[in-house]
Enzyme design. Structure first.
Site, PDB file in Angstrom:
ATOM      1  CG  LEU A 120      55.709  29.662  13.402  1.00  0.00           C
ATOM      2  CD1 LEU A 120      54.821  30.111  11.864  1.00  0.00           C
ATOM      3  CD2 LEU A 120      55.603  30.586  13.954  1.00  0.00           C
ATOM      4  CB  CYS A 121      50.997  28.971  17.983  1.00  0.00           C
ATOM      5  SG  CYS A 121      52.425  28.694  19.658  1.00  0.00           S
ATOM      6  CD  GLU A 122      48.336  28.787  13.161  1.00  0.00           C
ATOM      7  OE1 GLU A 122      48.388  28.051  12.955  1.00  0.00           O
ATOM      8  OE2 GLU A 122      47.801  29.566  13.797  1.00  0.00           O
ATOM      9  CG  ASN A 156      53.758  32.159  16.417  1.00  0.00           C
ATOM     10  OD1 ASN A 156      53.928  31.047  16.251  1.00  0.00           O
ATOM     11  ND2 ASN A 156      52.264  32.516  16.922  1.00  0.00           N
TER      12      ASN A 156
END
Length: 429
Positions: free
Chosen positions: A341-343, A380
């Protein structure tokens, strides 16, 4: 330090993966049945005892059916959970409906199915009567406020919780409900989450048993059951000591005989509402190491992410990780185990000492059988993984298929983009 052992071997898992690609959630039927039987044994001294499994923890009809076969009921908190539990075969008093900020349609369905309703607030009496009707059996949820502590160790803060009625409100609620024709009453409370102590349930029981005696004396209500709810936790970390549910049941029995029996209330049925204890250790998230990264720290990238198991990301929760085939290897490598994930909080482990992990290794993330798949999401554009059941005979059954892009796009109003997306996702318009 105790050791966490996967309920499958590397060889078993490799065979499963050859048919079902990772990531997936895997559940152990034998373990689920064993746990259910242990809970029933612990409270067998109470003739009316029933465990109402918290459906929100693991809402899968195949797993609910296993629990139903073991004599459990279902604890529901929404319209959809009521539909699922009814479809599985739970009927009427085999279902508890414990909800808060409850929509009218949920109450209407609960009354249609004639399940036991647990009212979260005194204002819900009038609301329920307005949208449906008042049944002859009603439970009320109690919140004593303040801090809940055992031996001066604060375990939770009911005063900050949105659930339940105050002491004054529940007395008034009983009087109002009795005037509206209610004949049988229940009491429910949930004061602490994931406790790893045998003392929690007996302490909670004392609070509710003493309240029951007071309610009987002040309102004349017939209290037919007391729901001790959930809160019995599990040892997520290897060094923690597991709860002893037999000792917990015995502790509750002693308080029952001390408080309720002398008050002439020895016929009160006891209910539990366990989710985590029943399913968490009997389920795992299985993922494959697909990347290694060497920068300021050492990272292992997996094909699973927080969308499959979000507890570490949102709570910082510990979930033990076994590297399959390397269970006895030295834990001499420090890793952050991450998803895609972009976290930056998408990490199953931070600075975790593990055996050396190679690309292609299978990781068994323990204790993901409750509040794992159920808390999944599509951030996402990640797709929910499959759920698999390891059956008692050793075979594996898919009990929920993995999502596809077609599932992800299915609820869109495509408009001008429809034809292209339909073609690419192979959606039948």
């Amino acid at each position: 330090m105790s050791k966490k052992i996967p309920f499958v071997t590397k060889e078993q898992l490799e065979k499963i993966v050859s048919q079902y690609p990772t990531p997936f959630h895997l559940y152990d039927e034998a373990g689920i049945r064993r746990t259910a039987r242990l809970v029933n044994k612990a409270f067998s001294w109470n003739k009316g005892f029933k465990e109402y499994f918290a459906v929100k923890a693991t809402p899968n009809p195949y797993l609910l059916q296993i629990l139903r076969e073991e004599g459990c009921g279902a604890d529901c908190s929404s319209y959809t959970e009521l539909l699922m539990s009814d479809a599985v075969g739970f009927k009427e008093s085999e279902i508890m409906f414990s909800s808060n900020a409850t929509p009218a349609e949920d109450f209407k369905l609960a009354r249609k199915l004639n399940v036991n309703i647990n009212l979260d607030d005194i204002t819900h009496i009038d609301f329920l009567e307005k949208v449906a009707d008042i049944p002859e059996t009603v439970c009320c949820r109690y919140n004593p406020g303040g801090h809940f502590a055992i031996a001066n160790n604060i375990m939770d803060n009911p005063g900050d919780a949105k659930y339940g009625m105050t002491h004054e409100q529940i007395i008034e609620a009983y009087k109002i409900l009795k005037s509206k024709g209610v004949k049988n009453f229940g009491i429910h409370a949930f004061l602490a989450s994931n406790t790893v102590t045998n003392e929690y349930y007996p302490e909670l029981a004392r609070i509710l048993f003493e309240l029951a005696v007071e309610l009987k004396e002040k309102t004349g209500a017939h209290i037919s059951f007391i729901n001790l709810s959930g809160g019995i936790g599990i040892a997520y970390k290897p060094e923690q000591q597991d709860n002893d549910v037999l000792a917990i049941g015995e502790g509750v029995r002693k308080v029952f005989e001390e408080v309720l029996v002398p008050a002439g209330m020895g016929d009160v049925k006891l209910f539990t509402e366990l989710g985590r204890y029943m399913l968490a250790p009997n389920g795992a998230l299985v993922t494959t190491a697909i990347h290694q990264k060497h920068i300021y720290k050492e990272y292992i990238g997996c094909d699973a992410c927080a969308a499959n198991l979000m507890r570490p990301a949102i709570y910082g929760s510990y979930h033990h990780i076994s590297v399959m085939g390397k269970e006895n290897a030295p834990c001499d490598h420090k890793y952050d185990v991450t998803g895609g994930l972009c976290e930056n909080n998408d990490k199953f482990a931070v600075d975790r000492m593990l055996p050396e992990i190679n690309i292609g290794d299978l990781l068994f993330i323990h204790d993901a059988g409750a509040h794992g798949f159920s808390m999944g999401y599509n951030y996402n554009g990640k797709l929910r993984s499959a759920e698999l059941l390891l059956q008692e005979d050793g075979s594996v059954k898919m009990i929920r298929r993995a999502e596809t892009p077609a599932d992800y796009f299915a609820t869109f109003d495509f408009g001008e983009y429809g034809p292209k997306l339909a073609e690419e996702a192979k959606i039948k318009m």
